[in-house]
Design a protein around this motif. Structure first.
Motif, mmCIF file in Angstrom:
data_model
loop_
_atom_site.group_PDB
_atom_site.id
_atom_site.type_symbol
_atom_site.label_atom_id
_atom_site.label_comp_id
_atom_site.label_asym_id
_atom_site.label_seq_id
_atom_site.Cartn_x
_atom_site.Cartn_y
_atom_site.Cartn_z
ATOM 1 N N TRP A 188 0.814 -1.212 0.000
ATOM 2 C CA TRP A 188 0.000 0.000 0.000
ATOM 3 C C TRP A 188 0.849 1.263 0.000
ATOM 4 O O TRP A 188 0.442 2.310 -0.548
ATOM 5 C CB TRP A 188 -0.975 -0.001 1.172
ATOM 6 C CG TRP A 188 -0.344 0.058 2.542
ATOM 7 C CD1 TRP A 188 0.022 -0.985 3.312
ATOM 8 C CD2 TRP A 188 -0.009 1.242 3.282
ATOM 9 N NE1 TRP A 188 0.571 -0.561 4.498
ATOM 10 C CE2 TRP A 188 0.552 0.820 4.500
ATOM 11 C CE3 TRP A 188 -0.134 2.600 3.039
ATOM 12 C CZ2 TRP A 188 1.010 1.702 5.463
ATOM 13 C CZ3 TRP A 188 0.307 3.498 4.004
ATOM 14 C CH2 TRP A 188 0.868 3.041 5.207
ATOM 15 N N LYS A 231 3.784 1.543 -1.578
ATOM 16 C CA LYS A 231 4.225 1.695 -2.963
ATOM 17 C C LYS A 231 3.078 2.166 -3.858
ATOM 18 O O LYS A 231 3.294 2.899 -4.839
ATOM 19 C CB LYS A 231 4.804 0.375 -3.471
ATOM 20 C CG LYS A 231 6.111 -0.026 -2.779
ATOM 21 C CD LYS A 231 6.739 -1.226 -3.433
ATOM 22 C CE LYS A 231 8.069 -1.581 -2.794
ATOM 23 N NZ LYS A 231 9.078 -0.501 -2.948
ATOM 24 N N THR A 232 1.844 1.758 -3.523
ATOM 25 C CA THR A 232 0.692 2.219 -4.298
ATOM 26 C C THR A 232 0.497 3.718 -4.147
ATOM 27 O O THR A 232 0.261 4.437 -5.134
ATOM 28 C CB THR A 232 -0.582 1.478 -3.843
ATOM 29 O OG1 THR A 232 -0.398 0.066 -4.000
ATOM 30 C CG2 THR A 232 -1.784 1.933 -4.654
ATOM 31 N N ILE A 233 0.607 4.192 -2.896
ATOM 32 C CA ILE A 233 0.483 5.636 -2.644
ATOM 33 C C ILE A 233 1.605 6.396 -3.336
ATOM 34 O O ILE A 233 1.381 7.450 -3.954
ATOM 35 C CB ILE A 233 0.482 5.913 -1.126
ATOM 36 C CG1 ILE A 233 -0.773 5.322 -0.469
ATOM 37 C CG2 ILE A 233 0.569 7.417 -0.852
ATOM 38 C CD1 ILE A 233 -0.803 5.457 1.031
ATOM 39 N N GLY A 264 3.077 5.551 -5.987
ATOM 40 C CA GLY A 264 2.800 5.539 -7.426
ATOM 41 C C GLY A 264 1.911 6.694 -7.851
ATOM 42 O O GLY A 264 2.067 7.250 -8.948
ATOM 43 N N TYR A 265 0.954 7.058 -6.989
ATOM 44 C CA TYR A 265 0.081 8.195 -7.295
ATOM 45 C C TYR A 265 0.853 9.510 -7.331
ATOM 46 O O TYR A 265 0.440 10.466 -8.000
ATOM 47 C CB TYR A 265 -1.047 8.298 -6.264
ATOM 48 C CG TYR A 265 -2.096 7.223 -6.392
ATOM 49 C CD1 TYR A 265 -2.814 7.061 -7.577
ATOM 50 C CD2 TYR A 265 -2.376 6.362 -5.342
ATOM 51 C CE1 TYR A 265 -3.780 6.074 -7.700
ATOM 52 C CE2 TYR A 265 -3.341 5.360 -5.446
ATOM 53 C CZ TYR A 265 -4.033 5.224 -6.634
ATOM 54 O OH TYR A 265 -4.979 4.244 -6.761
ATOM 55 N N PHE A 266 1.959 9.563 -6.565
ATOM 56 C CA PHE A 266 2.756 10.790 -6.497
ATOM 57 C C PHE A 266 3.981 10.720 -7.401
ATOM 58 O O PHE A 266 4.916 11.516 -7.241
ATOM 59 C CB PHE A 266 3.205 11.063 -5.055
ATOM 60 C CG PHE A 266 2.096 11.508 -4.153
ATOM 61 C CD1 PHE A 266 1.708 12.838 -4.107
ATOM 62 C CD2 PHE A 266 1.415 10.592 -3.355
ATOM 63 C CE1 PHE A 266 0.672 13.253 -3.283
ATOM 64 C CE2 PHE A 266 0.383 11.002 -2.526
ATOM 65 C CZ PHE A 266 0.011 12.332 -2.488
ATOM 66 N N THR A 286 2.216 12.507 -12.852
ATOM 67 C CA THR A 286 0.839 12.033 -12.699
ATOM 68 C C THR A 286 -0.078 13.218 -12.391
ATOM 69 O O THR A 286 0.367 14.237 -11.857
ATOM 70 C CB THR A 286 0.733 10.995 -11.577
ATOM 71 O OG1 THR A 286 1.156 11.609 -10.340
ATOM 72 C CG2 THR A 286 1.617 9.787 -11.866
ATOM 73 N N LEU A 314 -2.326 13.674 -10.047
ATOM 74 C CA LEU A 314 -2.360 14.018 -8.620
ATOM 75 C C LEU A 314 -1.082 14.751 -8.219
ATOM 76 O O LEU A 314 -1.132 15.748 -7.485
ATOM 77 C CB LEU A 314 -2.534 12.749 -7.777
ATOM 78 C CG LEU A 314 -2.569 12.954 -6.259
ATOM 79 C CD1 LEU A 314 -3.730 13.860 -5.863
ATOM 80 C CD2 LEU A 314 -2.663 11.609 -5.534
ATOM 81 N N GLN A 315 0.056 14.259 -8.693
ATOM 82 C CA GLN A 315 1.323 14.897 -8.358
ATOM 83 C C GLN A 315 1.371 16.323 -8.914
ATOM 84 O O GLN A 315 1.807 17.258 -8.216
ATOM 85 C CB GLN A 315 2.492 14.068 -8.916
ATOM 86 C CG GLN A 315 3.868 14.545 -8.486
ATOM 87 C CD GLN A 315 4.459 15.596 -9.411
ATOM 88 O OE1 GLN A 315 3.990 15.794 -10.537
ATOM 89 N NE2 GLN A 315 5.477 16.297 -8.923
ATOM 90 N N THR A 316 0.905 16.516 -10.141
ATOM 91 C CA THR A 316 0.927 17.847 -10.759
ATOM 92 C C THR A 316 0.029 18.815 -10.003
ATOM 93 O O THR A 316 0.410 19.971 -9.743
ATOM 94 C CB THR A 316 0.482 17.744 -12.228
ATOM 95 O OG1 THR A 316 1.335 16.826 -12.925
ATOM 96 C CG2 THR A 316 0.556 19.100 -12.901
ATOM 97 N N CYS A 337 -1.022 18.571 -6.780
ATOM 98 C CA CYS A 337 -0.436 18.836 -5.454
ATOM 99 C C CYS A 337 0.781 19.744 -5.557
ATOM 100 O O CYS A 337 1.000 20.614 -4.700
ATOM 101 C CB CYS A 337 -0.048 17.514 -4.785
ATOM 102 S SG CYS A 337 -1.446 16.481 -4.308
#
Length: 418
Positions: A285, A287-289, A291-293, A297, A299-301, A303
């Motif tokens: 979990w 590594k999954t989080i 991955g979103y950042f 991506t 979400l990263q852009t 944030c």
């Protein structure tokens, strides 16, 4: 322009300063090719094939990070230490007192900054050595310790080089080291674009579009970097003995981009945290989080942009003392026409600063996320082109030119900045 450059060469002191700066640049570039012992550079270079966050860090180090040379961390720990000390000056009474003691207090703050730089550099070096353990030839405690000490020594040496440039050369040494690293990456980027053309991956239209965007961004960055709101200030006449003082008008320059590139550094450091943690733990979990950042991506852009907006206001509020500004105006008999000295003046300055900071914050956010859109529009991958690099290049170039201009005008020569 040629006559202006000739004027520079006519001043022996300025010519010596420029030559010293160029020699320090050569030392810096030489160090980027000296590898850290016990590391396989081929494994590390695979991390820098795409224009990701590692590519941004490698750009600031002048390619030293992708080679994992002794200057792999560049001058980043010193920048972080300087920012931390600057923020602590507001809350720590001792540091605040030193900041008001002139040259002697500045020396003490510089000394503390150096010690903090070494500590941060060693911690970062340990993290890099552990995180890139797959590239270490003989993983072990001693190997990691040797790598960490080598990287820390490289950063400390670069800090010394930057201070020598500031003292004996032209411009701010630390900024010029970052500037030299970014400029040194340009030939490699041009070579990558040429290879894409040869392979037929991109067309000449893509290259022309890339150049057009680059020129437009340079003009945009210069306009915002030099932009300021000038608040008119008048001084009342005062009679002291037989002399009259005051009675003139001036202005307070409030810069649109008061925070510079620092909010981008803060925001990128915060977003690097989940990605860095994921490298050390083997929990799905986490590594999954992470991955979103990942870099680029949605979400990263999003944030990234929001954090830059927040840190721009935060850093501007910490560094720009509106209350002190209003108090100094009142103390020396200055006033803004139409406003009473004291709190009304402070409220007005705060309102103006809040509005222009919004423009600066939006500008920085756009600059930071620009590389994602440039790659999507031009289809040129693997070439990092971003407003962050342009912001640093333009800012350092303008500051250095102004310093050279002042030295030339002191000798009664015609300057080169019209």
């Amino acid at each position: 322009m040629l006559s202006a450059l000739a004027n520079i060469l006519k001043i022996p002191e300025l010519k010596q300063k420029i030559m010293f700066t160029l020699i320090m640049f050569a030392v810096f570039r030489l160090g980027t090719h000296i590898p850290v012992p016990g590391v396989n550079p081929a494994v590390i270079e695979q991390l820098f094939t795409n224009g990701n966050l590692f590519g941004l860090m490698d750009l600031f180090s002048g390619g030293a990070l992708s080679k994992f040379s002794i200057f792999a961390m560049s001058i980043t720990p010193y920048i972080n230490a300087s920012i931390i000390i600057q923020l602590l000056t507001v809350v720590v009474p001792t540091l605040e007192q030193w900041s008001k003691e002139g040259e002697e207090g500045h020396k003490r703050i510089t000394k503390v900054t150096r010690y903090l730089t070494v500590a941060l550099a060693f911690l970062q070096a340990i993290g890099m050595a552990i995180g890139l353990k797959a590239a270490v030839l003989n993983p072990g405690v001693m190997s990691i310790l040797i790598i960490a000490i080598t990287l820390t020594a490289g950063t400390t040496f670069l800090m010394w080089v930057g201070e020598q440039i500031t003292a004996n050369g032209v411009g701010n040494g630390i900024s010029l080291i970052i500037f030299a690293g970014i400029v040194a990456a340009l030939p490699k980027s041009l070579g990558t674009i040429y290879k894409y053309l040869q392979a037929g991956t991109i067309s000449y239209f893509n290259v022309v579009l890339f150049v057009f965007i680059a020129i437009a961004m340079i003009v945009f960055v210069i306009a915002i970097q030099q932009g300021q709101r000038r608040i008119p200030v008048s001084y009342a006449k005062r009679v002291v003995g037989r002399k009259t003082y005051g009675g003139h008008s001036t202005h307070i320059p409030l810069k649109v981009n008061q925070a510079g590139v620092i909010p981008i550094i803060f925001a990128s450091s915060v977003l690097m945290f989940p990605v860095t943690i994921a490298q050390f733990v083997d929990i799905p979990w986490v590594k999954t989080i992470a991955g979103y950042f990942a870099w680029g991506t949605p979400l990263q852009t999003a944030c990234y942009a929001l954090l830059i907006l927040f840190f721009t206001y935060f850093y501007t509020a910490v560094t720009v003392k509106i209350s002190d500004m209003a108090e100094n105006l009142k103390k020396y008999g200055g006033f803004i026409p139409g406003l009473r000295p004291g709190k009304p003046t402070a409220d007005y300055l705060d309102r103006v600063m809040t509005r222009i900071t919004l423009a600066g914050a939006v500008f920085l956010a756009f600059i930071a996320i620009l590389p994602n859109f440039v790659a999507a529009i031009t289809h040129i991958e693997g070439v990092y082109f971003g407003g962050t690099a342009l912001l640093i290049i333009v800012g350092v170039a303008l500051d250095t030119m102004k310093q050279i201009e002042a030295m030339v005008l002191m000798r009664h020569y015609q300057g080169f900045m019209k």
